[in-house]
Design an enzyme around this catalytic site. Structure first.
Site, PDB file in Angstrom:
ATOM      1  N   ARG A   1       0.827  -1.220   0.000  1.00 48.28           N
ATOM      2  CA  ARG A   1       0.000   0.000   0.000  1.00 48.28           C
ATOM      3  C   ARG A   1       0.854   1.259   0.000  1.00 48.28           C
ATOM      4  O   ARG A   1       0.617   2.190  -0.772  1.00 48.28           O
ATOM      5  CB  ARG A   1      -0.896   0.012   1.245  1.00 48.28           C
ATOM      6  CG  ARG A   1      -2.099  -0.878   1.156  1.00 48.28           C
ATOM      7  CD  ARG A   1      -2.893  -0.803   2.453  1.00 48.28           C
ATOM      8  NE  ARG A   1      -2.159  -1.444   3.515  1.00 48.28           N
ATOM      9  CZ  ARG A   1      -2.440  -2.652   3.999  1.00 48.28           C
ATOM     10  NH1 ARG A   1      -3.468  -3.325   3.537  1.00 48.28           N
ATOM     11  NH2 ARG A   1      -1.713  -3.200   4.958  1.00 48.28           N
ATOM     12  N   ILE A   2       1.864   1.301   0.890  1.00 41.45           N
ATOM     13  CA  ILE A   2       2.659   2.532   1.006  1.00 41.45           C
ATOM     14  C   ILE A   2       3.532   2.717  -0.237  1.00 41.45           C
ATOM     15  O   ILE A   2       3.611   3.814  -0.799  1.00 41.45           O
ATOM     16  CB  ILE A   2       3.498   2.536   2.305  1.00 41.45           C
ATOM     17  CG1 ILE A   2       2.562   2.494   3.525  1.00 41.45           C
ATOM     18  CG2 ILE A   2       4.400   3.780   2.367  1.00 41.45           C
ATOM     19  CD1 ILE A   2       3.258   2.344   4.876  1.00 41.45           C
TER      20      ILE A   2
ATOM     21  N   ARG B 187       8.026  -9.071  -3.608  1.00 41.68           N
ATOM     22  CA  ARG B 187       7.969 -10.543  -3.631  1.00 41.68           C
ATOM     23  C   ARG B 187       7.077 -11.011  -4.778  1.00 41.68           C
ATOM     24  O   ARG B 187       7.374 -11.951  -5.484  1.00 41.68           O
ATOM     25  CB  ARG B 187       7.387 -11.069  -2.313  1.00 41.68           C
ATOM     26  CG  ARG B 187       8.405 -11.273  -1.233  1.00 41.68           C
ATOM     27  CD  ARG B 187       7.719 -11.588   0.050  1.00 41.68           C
ATOM     28  NE  ARG B 187       6.665 -10.582   0.301  1.00 41.68           N
ATOM     29  CZ  ARG B 187       5.766 -10.663   1.266  1.00 41.68           C
ATOM     30  NH1 ARG B 187       5.759 -11.692   2.075  1.00 41.68           N
ATOM     31  NH2 ARG B 187       4.856  -9.722   1.443  1.00 41.68           N
TER      32      ARG B 187
ATOM     33  N   THR C 292      11.784   4.957   5.012  1.00 39.73           N
ATOM     34  CA  THR C 292      10.711   5.237   5.971  1.00 39.73           C
ATOM     35  C   THR C 292      10.090   3.920   6.440  1.00 39.73           C
ATOM     36  O   THR C 292       8.975   3.913   6.967  1.00 39.73           O
ATOM     37  CB  THR C 292       9.607   6.139   5.356  1.00 39.73           C
ATOM     38  OG1 THR C 292       9.165   5.527   4.141  1.00 39.73           O
ATOM     39  CG2 THR C 292      10.112   7.545   5.066  1.00 39.73           C
TER      40      THR C 292
ATOM     41  N   ARG D 213      11.899   0.403   8.004  1.00 39.58           N
ATOM     42  CA  ARG D 213      12.520   0.020   9.277  1.00 39.58           C
ATOM     43  C   ARG D 213      14.048   0.066   9.102  1.00 39.58           C
ATOM     44  O   ARG D 213      14.564  -0.361   8.064  1.00 39.58           O
ATOM     45  CB  ARG D 213      12.108  -1.398   9.695  1.00 39.58           C
ATOM     46  CG  ARG D 213      10.716  -1.526  10.264  1.00 39.58           C
ATOM     47  CD  ARG D 213      10.591  -0.869  11.634  1.00 39.58           C
ATOM     48  NE  ARG D 213       9.258  -1.013  12.211  1.00 39.58           N
ATOM     49  CZ  ARG D 213       8.263  -0.132  12.053  1.00 39.58           C
ATOM     50  NH1 ARG D 213       8.441   0.958  11.343  1.00 39.58           N
ATOM     51  NH2 ARG D 213       7.090  -0.334  12.637  1.00 39.58           N
TER      52      ARG D 213
ATOM     53  N   GLU E  81      16.441   2.446  17.531  1.00 41.04           N
ATOM     54  CA  GLU E  81      15.765   3.664  17.984  1.00 41.04           C
ATOM     55  C   GLU E  81      15.548   3.655  19.488  1.00 41.04           C
ATOM     56  O   GLU E  81      15.216   2.593  20.022  1.00 41.04           O
ATOM     57  CB  GLU E  81      14.409   3.806  17.277  1.00 41.04           C
ATOM     58  CG  GLU E  81      14.549   3.988  15.791  1.00 41.04           C
ATOM     59  CD  GLU E  81      13.208   4.081  15.068  1.00 41.04           C
ATOM     60  OE1 GLU E  81      12.168   4.277  15.722  1.00 41.04           O
ATOM     61  OE2 GLU E  81      13.216   3.960  13.841  1.00 41.04           O
TER      62      GLU E  81
ATOM     63  N   HIS F 171      11.538   9.201  13.117  1.00 41.60           N
ATOM     64  CA  HIS F 171      10.402   8.279  12.889  1.00 41.60           C
ATOM     65  C   HIS F 171       9.073   9.046  12.798  1.00 41.60           C
ATOM     66  O   HIS F 171       8.169   8.850  13.612  1.00 41.60           O
ATOM     67  CB  HIS F 171      10.352   7.213  14.000  1.00 41.60           C
ATOM     68  CG  HIS F 171       9.599   5.969  13.592  1.00 41.60           C
ATOM     69  ND1 HIS F 171       9.959   4.697  13.986  1.00 41.60           N
ATOM     70  CD2 HIS F 171       8.496   5.800  12.826  1.00 41.60           C
ATOM     71  CE1 HIS F 171       9.111   3.811  13.493  1.00 41.60           C
ATOM     72  NE2 HIS F 171       8.212   4.462  12.783  1.00 41.60           N
TER      73      HIS F 171
ATOM     74  N   GLY G 253       7.040   9.108  10.000  1.00 39.39           N
ATOM     75  CA  GLY G 253       6.198   8.646   8.882  1.00 39.39           C
ATOM     76  C   GLY G 253       4.708   8.839   9.107  1.00 39.39           C
ATOM     77  O   GLY G 253       4.005   9.396   8.267  1.00 39.39           O
TER      78      GLY G 253
HETATM   79  C1  8YV Z   1       4.030   4.160  13.906  1.00 41.81           C
HETATM   80  C2  8YV Z   1       5.189   2.802  12.112  1.00 41.81           C
HETATM   81  O1  8YV Z   1       3.987   5.444  14.342  1.00 41.81           O
HETATM   82  O2  8YV Z   1       3.012   1.918  12.044  1.00 41.81           O
HETATM   83  C3  8YV Z   1       4.206   1.730  11.908  1.00 41.81           C
HETATM   84  O3  8YV Z   1       4.637   0.620  11.552  1.00 41.81           O
HETATM   85  O4  8YV Z   1       6.306   2.642  11.814  1.00 41.81           O
HETATM   86  C4  8YV Z   1       4.893   4.128  12.686  1.00 41.81           C
HETATM   87  O5  8YV Z   1       4.485   4.966  11.665  1.00 41.81           O
HETATM   88  C5  8YV Z   1       4.506   3.280  15.008  1.00 41.81           C
HETATM   89  O6  8YV Z   1       4.632   1.969  14.596  1.00 41.81           O
HETATM   90  C6  8YV Z   1       3.571   3.331  16.184  1.00 41.81           C
HETATM   91  O7  8YV Z   1       3.676   2.187  16.981  1.00 41.81           O
END
Ligand code: 8YV
Length: 324
Positions: A158-159, A179, A239, A241, A270, A288, A290
């Site tokens: 999606r992203i 994949r 953006t 991991r 982090e 972080h 995003g």
């Molecule tokens: C969230 C994120 O803010 O949703 C995710 O996977 O990386 C972040 O955008 C974070 O996970 C909140 O727990």
């Protein structure tokens, strides 16, 4: 009927906390600190439902310490690599997450970074704040044009697709590794070129943007070897991991200008940031961000509420996460 005990590890948007308080016997985080291991153990011992975030390490040891009542881990966030979903399943604990509602926000942040790193925006800002800007110059602080360049998206979920749509608006051509290949209609709409082999795609891209989850299969997907394939004029945006990139190898290649630049919103340890990045001008470091919009965080909280409510009412929650 007794309300379920819901332990929330961090502060959530006010509207979400208010609704949670109405629906459940909720234990909120008052000061928003990162829970210690001992606090997490105390939480899983008493809770019927745990609401963690990416800052909580919900590993197999913690899950083994859970009391008999813990039946649901309703994660606030899409990524679940901080939760041992397999261990949870073995203990009969359901895991849910909050997909979809942060797609646009994460894509917007990614575009901000895709534009900012080749145009040296943050570097320029640092120059001004340091009092070192001595005025406009015909050859001063030249970056690279984004329009007409090739964007290589790693992970076309999606992203990744939301990033592709937006990047097309900036005149980039879309390439991707995933994949599974997308349906031809989606590929056509995005005019996207599929690369089955990541090693083939990397040396041909101007900007590489990561959008895959962190799993055992994607840990250090951009390994030292792969990073060496990237062109010295190219940029990396992450953006997803931090663990998807070998950070030490990336820092070394950036410091010797074998990769032009990187914009990183996520990091392996982090909130610690690899100190090698701190010294580099060709890196943008973001904390972080995003999904950090009022809208996304509120909708994420609403998803958490829906997942808990459906689960405690005896139904299958909409956003169940299964072990990989
Ligand atoms: C969230 C994120 O803010 O949703 C995710 O996977 O990386 C972040 O955008 C974070 O996970 C909140 O727990």
């Amino acid at each position: 009927m007794k309300k379920p005990i819901v332990v929330v590890t961090r502060r959530l948007p006010e509207a979400v906390e208010t609704r949670m308080t109405e629906l459940f016997d909720v234990r909120l985080s008052l000061d928003d600190h990162r829970m210690t291991s001992a606090e997490l153990v105390a939480a899983v011992e008493q809770a019927d439902v745990l609401v963690p975030t990416v800052t909580d390490n919900v590993d197999s040891v913690l899950i083994a310490a859970a009391g008999p009542n813990l039946k649901l881990i309703a994660n606030f966030g899409a990524g679940t690599d901080h939760i041992d979903v397999m261990a949870a399943q073995h203990h009969g604990i359901t895991v849910t997450n909050t997909p979809n509602v942060l797609t646009e926000d994460t894509a917007e942040m990614t575009l901000a970074l895709i534009l900012a790193i080749p145009r040296r925006l943050v570097e320029g800002e640092r120059l001004i704040r340091a009092g070192k800007w001595d005025g406009w110059g015909p050859t001063a602080m030249l970056g690279s044009r984004v329009s007409g360049k090739r964007l290589g998206i790693v992970g076309m979920g999606r992203i990744g697709q939301a990033v592709a749509e937006r990047a097309r608006g900036f005149g980039m051509s879309i390439h991707y590794h995933n994949r599974r290949r997308l349906h031809p209609s989606v590929e056509d709409a995005l005019e996207a070129t599929y690369w089955d082999d990541l090693d083939q795609m990397l040396p041909r891209m101007d900007v590489i943007s990561l959008h895959c989850p962190h799993t055992p299969a994607t840990h250090h997907l951009l390994s030292a070897e792969r990073l060496k394939r990237i062109r010295p004029t190219s940029y990396i945006v992450n953006t997803a991991r931090g663990e998807v990139i070998d950070e030490d190898a990336l820092a070394d290649l950036l410091s010797t200008h074998k990769i032009a630049g990187a914009a990183l919103d996520v990091f392996q340890n982090e909130p610690a940031v690899n100190p090698k990045f701190l010294a580099l001008d060709n890196v943008i470091l973001a904390p972080h961000l995003g999904s950090a919009t009022v809208e996304a965080r509120t909708e994420m909280g609403q998803k958490v509420l829906i997942n808990i409510k459906t689960f405690v009412d005896g139904h299958r929650p909409p956003d169940r996460v299964l072990p990989i």
